[in-house]
Design an enzyme around this catalytic site. Sequence first.
Site, short mmCIF file in Angstrom:
data_model
loop_
_atom_site.label_atom_id
_atom_site.label_comp_id
_atom_site.label_asym_id
_atom_site.label_seq_id
_atom_site.Cartn_x
_atom_site.Cartn_y
_atom_site.Cartn_z
CG HIS A 21 67.47 51.84 55.29
ND1 HIS A 21 66.20 51.99 54.82
CD2 HIS A 21 68.11 51.15 54.33
CE1 HIS A 21 66.08 51.42 53.65
NE2 HIS A 21 67.22 50.90 53.33
CE LYS B 162 61.18 51.75 46.57
NZ LYS B 162 62.42 52.14 47.25
CG ASP C 236 61.11 54.64 28.34
OD1 ASP C 236 60.69 54.89 29.49
OD2 ASP C 236 60.39 54.74 27.33
CD GLU D 294 65.51 53.73 48.79
OE1 GLU D 294 64.65 53.86 47.89
OE2 GLU D 294 65.55 52.76 49.56
#
Length: 764
Positions: free
Chosen positions: A712, A598, A614, A414
């Site tokens: 963004h 998130k 992991d 991202e």
Amino acid sequence: MSISVSAPGKAFLIGEYAVLEGAPSLVTAVDVRAVAHAPREDGRGQQPTSVVACAHARVVEYLQQAGVAAAGDDGHPDVDTGRFYLGARKLGLGSSAAVTAAVVGYHLAAHGLDPRDPEVLPDALELAMAAHAEAQGGGGSGADVAAAVLGGTLRFEQGKAVPVHPLPGLHLAFVDAGYPAITSELVRRVRQGQAAHPARYSAAMDVLADASRSFIDAYLFDGDDPPDDDGLRERFERLRKATATHNHGLRLLQELAGATFITAEIATIVEQAEAMGLCAKPSGASGGDLVLIMATDRSALDRLGERLRRVHGLVLRTDLSAHAEGLRAEQRLPTNSRLAGFFKLSVENRRRAVAEATGLSMDRLRELDAGSFGVQRANHMIENVVGTLELPLAIATNFRINGRDFLVPMCVEEASVVAAASNAAKMIRAGGGFAAHSDPPWMIAQVQLTPALDAPADAEAAAHAIREAAERLLVLADEAHPRLLIRGGGARELEARVVDPAMLVVHVLVDCQDAMGANLLNTVAETVAPELEALTGWQAGLRILSNLSDRRCAHVSARIPPEALAGRGYTGPQVVDGIVSASRFAELDPYRATTHNKGIMNGVDAVVLATGNDWRAMEASAHAYAARDGRYEPLAIWRKDEAGWLEGRMSLPAAVGVVGGATRTHPVARLALEILGCQSGAELGQVMAAAGLASNLAALRALATEGISRGHMSLHARSVALGAGATGPEVEALARALVEHGEIKAERAMLLLQQMRARPRTDS
Ligand code: MEV
């Protein structure tokens, strides 16, 4: 390789005041290190402090007299003391003595004299002692300098240091009482008290000297003949008495000086430790800072640490280890993560900057080239391989955690995650950087038990039988992993939980040290299961680790001055209020908390992935932890403190390791760990949590001001520009043009690129 020499800090085990009056003391070297090294090539050398200047002058004179250095030789080195800091607060671990020792060691090493050589070491000690006394104007005992040069644990009396063996079976730890120690002020007040009440002063000093002698007597043993269990118990009892006497002496001194030596926090730590049968005393002049805890059982220290954190908000510093090495050469310079303009460099030049900042070779960094992992290696790693999937690996800059700089490798698809984390880390740095600590690396192995078909089922009775046999079961669990015991880990606790009248779950808590621990936990569960069946008559079902690693959290916090947050048309205080309100939103609404988290995992997962850990385990654990009170909540929260600064904190379950798994087999993961320079799983967990907190700050700052889209968009525009075939400087130019057009699409990008290329060049 350029020369770099480090020296440790110190902590008194006993006798910090008594030594000033000629009584013996015990001091141990603590593994936070001052590192002296040649100034970096960028020419921004440090201004020498008076301590550096004194040490430099003494050692250069010595080298010249010995004919090893020419007159006018040698600039002074730079010295990194970051490890002595926790956020913006300096820990009272004797940094100036460590700096003095490191500077002396550096110059000796630079002239081919190994400061650890038994021929050279006494001179190094003498030089450091003299330089430190000169810089400080006398007054200190010199025990701190001796610990910094010689390392280990020393009996120190009247300027003389004698190395002693650490008492086998005695575990030491330090709890942070939360305030800086105020040594010089306390010593000054004591001296005033001495002048006004000489008899009371002598009485207090007699008590402290008595405590010190008894302690040393109980601690010292003949190196060839360590005490057995009974002997250790008996010695511990004497250490406990001596410690109590010392604390009594400190109270007498406190009354005399009219100043607070034993703060409320120190009193709580001592009280809690004593309630658990351990002993505790402030280490150093006190009024704050570190409290020394002693135990004969390592897990009792961890249990105390957990209780102090959960109930009293006080931190047991698992990263401060005693009996550290003295002067030593370092293979690697302290990392410098302030790489201004890093984002503007070519990939090759970024690698060069990382090589320079970490001391890794450019050859080593070539392992980052595409294809270094390779299909053949992948084929050995999992089944049915047909290829590999490559993702960008980037370096986030500006990270400073507990006074130490880190260049943080992040692997993520991202756009904007790495830029945002670096930018937020820079703001956090303006407030002193991240403060971080970790729980001990305890993980849970679970065994499920259900009633046997033909037996009556009494879950409580079965649970009781298991608890009664806990000690034996822990020994059995340890037999599954003898190597883990050698590394200092092992089974620590056992819990039996009745989750249903017909289901019992047994937890074996295991200290996994620096491994993630999945395989070893599964073996532990399988090892104890037959014994659990025999004890209860119930049947074992699942035997597997729990991925809810809530006993193994990394805790990070940061304080940011409002002016560092200002921008985008908003004042600093406006941004602080906006972020605090955004935090409240997430605390009140699980829909928002999910997005908030998130954003945190953007940072966390990118580091987990880059270091070959992991990420599914990390994700599962983080979200379960976020819902631990029965409601999904934000992992990080933000508040405004009294000074108007923004304060953020987060606890993150961090079951990550620096040994085993893909951290070993994947060359890029291995290199990422080297770039980071993390020495333990706990430290790696702290970096991940810091990356998460930084990502969260960046997102909330954008959301609370101009919104997320603008930032963004420009980053998205860069990737569209790349997709359209732009190269080199065309990428930035085309991205800018796309944003100006307000249409960030592939077709528009191709059109604009054609136009740009058709335009005559004006720069030649
Ligand atoms: C996008 O990847 C992450 C954010 O949505 C996080 C947040 O809203 O806090 C920007």
